[in-house]
Design a protein around this motif. Sequence first.
Motif, PDB file in Angstrom:
ATOM      1  N   GLN A  13       0.741  -1.185   0.565  1.00  0.00           N
ATOM      2  CA  GLN A  13      -0.584  -0.105  -0.009  1.00  0.00           C
ATOM      3  C   GLN A  13       0.549   1.025   0.612  1.00  0.00           C
ATOM      4  N   LEU A  14       1.704   1.064   0.375  1.00  0.00           N
ATOM      5  CA  LEU A  14       2.894   2.324   0.810  1.00  0.00           C
ATOM      6  C   LEU A  14       3.524   3.225  -0.486  1.00  0.00           C
ATOM      7  N   LEU A  15       3.792   1.718  -1.282  1.00  0.00           N
ATOM      8  CA  LEU A  15       4.343   1.037  -2.606  1.00  0.00           C
ATOM      9  C   LEU A  15       3.754   2.346  -3.239  1.00  0.00           C
ATOM     10  N   THR A  16       1.971   1.211  -3.599  1.00  0.00           N
ATOM     11  CA  THR A  16       0.616   2.382  -4.245  1.00  0.00           C
ATOM     12  C   THR A  16       0.975   3.937  -3.720  1.00  0.00           C
ATOM     13  N   PHE A  17       0.636   4.406  -2.764  1.00  0.00           N
ATOM     14  CA  PHE A  17       1.218   6.358  -2.494  1.00  0.00           C
ATOM     15  C   PHE A  17       2.461   6.081  -3.210  1.00  0.00           C
ATOM     16  N   ARG A  18       3.493   6.019  -3.274  1.00  0.00           N
ATOM     17  CA  ARG A  18       4.574   6.123  -3.820  1.00  0.00           C
ATOM     18  C   ARG A  18       5.067   6.013  -5.504  1.00  0.00           C
ATOM     19  N   VAL A  19       4.263   5.644  -5.389  1.00  0.00           N
ATOM     20  CA  VAL A  19       4.377   5.329  -6.707  1.00  0.00           C
ATOM     21  C   VAL A  19       3.256   6.347  -7.998  1.00  0.00           C
ATOM     22  N   GLN A  20       1.892   6.704  -6.629  1.00  0.00           N
ATOM     23  CA  GLN A  20       1.108   7.311  -7.892  1.00  0.00           C
ATOM     24  C   GLN A  20       1.899   8.950  -8.184  1.00  0.00           C
ATOM     25  N   ILE A  21       2.255   9.358  -6.322  1.00  0.00           N
ATOM     26  CA  ILE A  21       2.847  10.855  -6.654  1.00  0.00           C
ATOM     27  C   ILE A  21       3.940  10.838  -6.828  1.00  0.00           C
ATOM     28  N   VAL A  22       4.946  10.121  -7.360  1.00  0.00           N
ATOM     29  CA  VAL A  22       5.882  10.611  -8.423  1.00  0.00           C
ATOM     30  C   VAL A  22       5.955  10.364  -9.985  1.00  0.00           C
ATOM     31  N   LEU A  23       4.715   9.277 -10.425  1.00  0.00           N
ATOM     32  CA  LEU A  23       4.139   9.759 -11.953  1.00  0.00           C
ATOM     33  C   LEU A  23       3.487  10.959 -11.824  1.00  0.00           C
ATOM     34  N   ALA A  24       2.792  11.258 -10.865  1.00  0.00           N
ATOM     35  CA  ALA A  24       1.768  12.762 -11.115  1.00  0.00           C
ATOM     36  C   ALA A  24       3.718  13.812 -11.057  1.00  0.00           C
ATOM     37  N   TYR A  25       4.572  13.451  -9.852  1.00  0.00           N
ATOM     38  CA  TYR A  25       5.359  14.610  -9.879  1.00  0.00           C
ATOM     39  C   TYR A  25       6.403  15.121 -11.825  1.00  0.00           C
ATOM     40  N   GLN A  26       6.524  13.649 -11.798  1.00  0.00           N
ATOM     41  CA  GLN A  26       7.205  13.398 -12.969  1.00  0.00           C
ATOM     42  C   GLN A  26       6.608  13.757 -14.172  1.00  0.00           C
ATOM     43  N   ILE A  27       5.215  13.848 -14.235  1.00  0.00           N
ATOM     44  CA  ILE A  27       4.983  14.118 -16.181  1.00  0.00           C
ATOM     45  C   ILE A  27       4.843  15.495 -15.375  1.00  0.00           C
ATOM     46  N   MET A  28       3.983  16.532 -14.795  1.00  0.00           N
ATOM     47  CA  MET A  28       3.866  17.814 -14.183  1.00  0.00           C
ATOM     48  C   MET A  28       5.842  18.592 -14.605  1.00  0.00           C
ATOM     49  N   ALA A  29       6.588  17.932 -13.644  1.00  0.00           N
ATOM     50  CA  ALA A  29       7.749  18.111 -13.985  1.00  0.00           C
ATOM     51  C   ALA A  29       8.450  18.048 -15.123  1.00  0.00           C
ATOM     52  N   VAL A  30       8.375  17.375 -16.534  1.00  0.00           N
ATOM     53  CA  VAL A  30       8.491  17.576 -17.957  1.00  0.00           C
ATOM     54  C   VAL A  30       7.772  18.432 -18.864  1.00  0.00           C
ATOM     55  N   VAL A  31       6.383  18.023 -18.290  1.00  0.00           N
ATOM     56  CA  VAL A  31       5.510  18.976 -19.129  1.00  0.00           C
ATOM     57  C   VAL A  31       5.481  20.562 -18.907  1.00  0.00           C
ATOM     58  N   VAL A  32       6.101  20.941 -17.591  1.00  0.00           N
ATOM     59  CA  VAL A  32       6.327  22.328 -16.732  1.00  0.00           C
ATOM     60  C   VAL A  32       7.791  22.594 -17.717  1.00  0.00           C
ATOM     61  N   GLY A  33       8.699  21.669 -18.214  1.00  0.00           N
ATOM     62  CA  GLY A  33       9.623  22.307 -18.636  1.00  0.00           C
ATOM     63  C   GLY A  33       9.678  22.607 -19.950  1.00  0.00           C
ATOM     64  N   TRP A  34       8.703  22.104 -20.620  1.00  0.00           N
ATOM     65  CA  TRP A  34       7.966  22.340 -22.398  1.00  0.00           C
ATOM     66  C   TRP A  34       7.212  22.823 -22.644  1.00  0.00           C
ATOM     67  N   HIS A  35       6.682  23.200 -21.374  1.00  0.00           N
ATOM     68  CA  HIS A  35       5.730  24.596 -21.724  1.00  0.00           C
ATOM     69  C   HIS A  35       6.211  26.228 -21.368  1.00  0.00           C
ATOM     70  N   ILE A  36       7.478  26.106 -20.886  1.00  0.00           N
ATOM     71  CA  ILE A  36       7.586  27.293 -19.983  1.00  0.00           C
ATOM     72  C   ILE A  36       8.379  27.113 -20.792  1.00  0.00           C
ATOM     73  N   TYR A  37       9.408  26.140 -22.139  1.00  0.00           N
ATOM     74  CA  TYR A  37      10.153  26.965 -23.146  1.00  0.00           C
ATOM     75  C   TYR A  37       9.792  27.207 -24.347  1.00  0.00           C
ATOM     76  N   GLU A  38       8.777  26.660 -24.685  1.00  0.00           N
ATOM     77  CA  GLU A  38       7.679  27.043 -25.275  1.00  0.00           C
ATOM     78  C   GLU A  38       7.524  28.242 -25.286  1.00  0.00           C
ATOM     79  N   ILE A  39       7.040  29.081 -24.068  1.00  0.00           N
ATOM     80  CA  ILE A  39       7.062  30.390 -24.174  1.00  0.00           C
ATOM     81  C   ILE A  39       7.863  31.388 -24.123  1.00  0.00           C
ATOM     82  N   THR A  40       9.042  30.975 -23.372  1.00  0.00           N
ATOM     83  CA  THR A  40      10.594  31.694 -23.470  1.00  0.00           C
ATOM     84  C   THR A  40      11.162  31.658 -24.139  1.00  0.00           C
TER      85      THR A  40
END
Length: 405
Positions: A13-40
């Motif tokens: 159960q703890l690993l289930t928490f960990r993998v979901q929160i890491v997935l969410a963080y990493q999706i946002m990290a990669v998309v934010v990088g692309w998003h802001i580089y497109e803007i700037t």
Amino acid sequence: MRLPSYLNAAFLQLLTFRVQIVLAYQIMAVVVGWHIYEITRDPLALGLVGLAEVIPYFCTALLAGYAVDHHSRRLFGVFAALLLLLNAFILFAVSLHWLGGDPTWWIYGSIAVTGIARAFIGPSYNALFALILPRKQYARAAGLGSSIFQIGLVVGPALGGLLVGFASTTAAYAVAMALCVGASVAMLLLKVKEPPPAERAPVFASIGEGLRFVYNNQIVLGAQCLDMFAVLFGGAVAMLPAFVQDVFHYGPEGLGILRAAPAVGAVVTGLILARYPINLHAGRWLLLAVAGFGLSIIGFALSVDFWVAGFLLLLSGIFDGVSVVLRTTIMQLATPDHMRGRVSAINGIFIGSSNELGAFESGVTARLMGLIPSVIFGGAMTLLVVGATAKLAPKLRRLELHQLH
């Protein structure tokens, strides 16, 4: 086939928490990088993403460690997931132009919320890890936990890149929101017997106790400093949007592949070390692994072919996977139960914040030196850090894990 004894329901159960929160963080990290580089179209803007996260992280981490040691570890894990959900929602709103003003400021503001959330994730996870498992299972469970973490690092960036390439940034942020909800539910449903709340010592005196423990323990301090400076100088991940667009001339799918490559190597390494943990010459293996990481980063900077670059990032992940598993095992074995939250928070300041400070350092050096020379410089500095640590921390260099049991 009989499962290993450490794979009990609570740990899964703890690993289930960990993998979901890491997935969410990493999706946002990669998309934010692309998003802001497109803007700037500015590498420094990528570095500022890291700075926007690390400042609130620094301001919150020690207090988060104190809170986890003195209150419910589980509820602070839920709190962290809900904060990350808020971050995903702000980015979702920015992508739909629901918010007025300069979108980059909204993005940086949402990343600041991530910094606060991350301050609670590590201490909560590490404290619950120690409550769920007996000490003799730490090394094997740390290998599996590292693999689960790295699976999130593989799937998250790849999924983020694919969602942007074939759908939109809005879709990517929506998926991150759903994963944050899932992580919150997983932590709420976790069944673990937590100790009664600790006696409330004065906040700063309690934090000082954790700082003194780390400072006076050469093995713990040496391992944390080694990883902090290696990641600070050797991390090329923050500059990948610039490499993908300006050097390799790929789209967001290429960014997802390169972001995932180090984690693929780390997943394989973690699974192997869960089955065959390193017990002999742990200190030497740690130093060699970080040196291999630095050499891989230099090779990546010099590569001109996309797939060669991906292979070298894969190698960097293999070396980093050895480092992560060894450092996690050392931290779990060397830390007294009553201060796991505080020591984990201090470790997070050393390790977690170095990723964001490294992103800022990479952005600044890329502006001053140029993109490729800045990454070569970082890899060379990582090798110097390994040499300095081997000289200044002989107890770490000679460490055998059985000394910590």
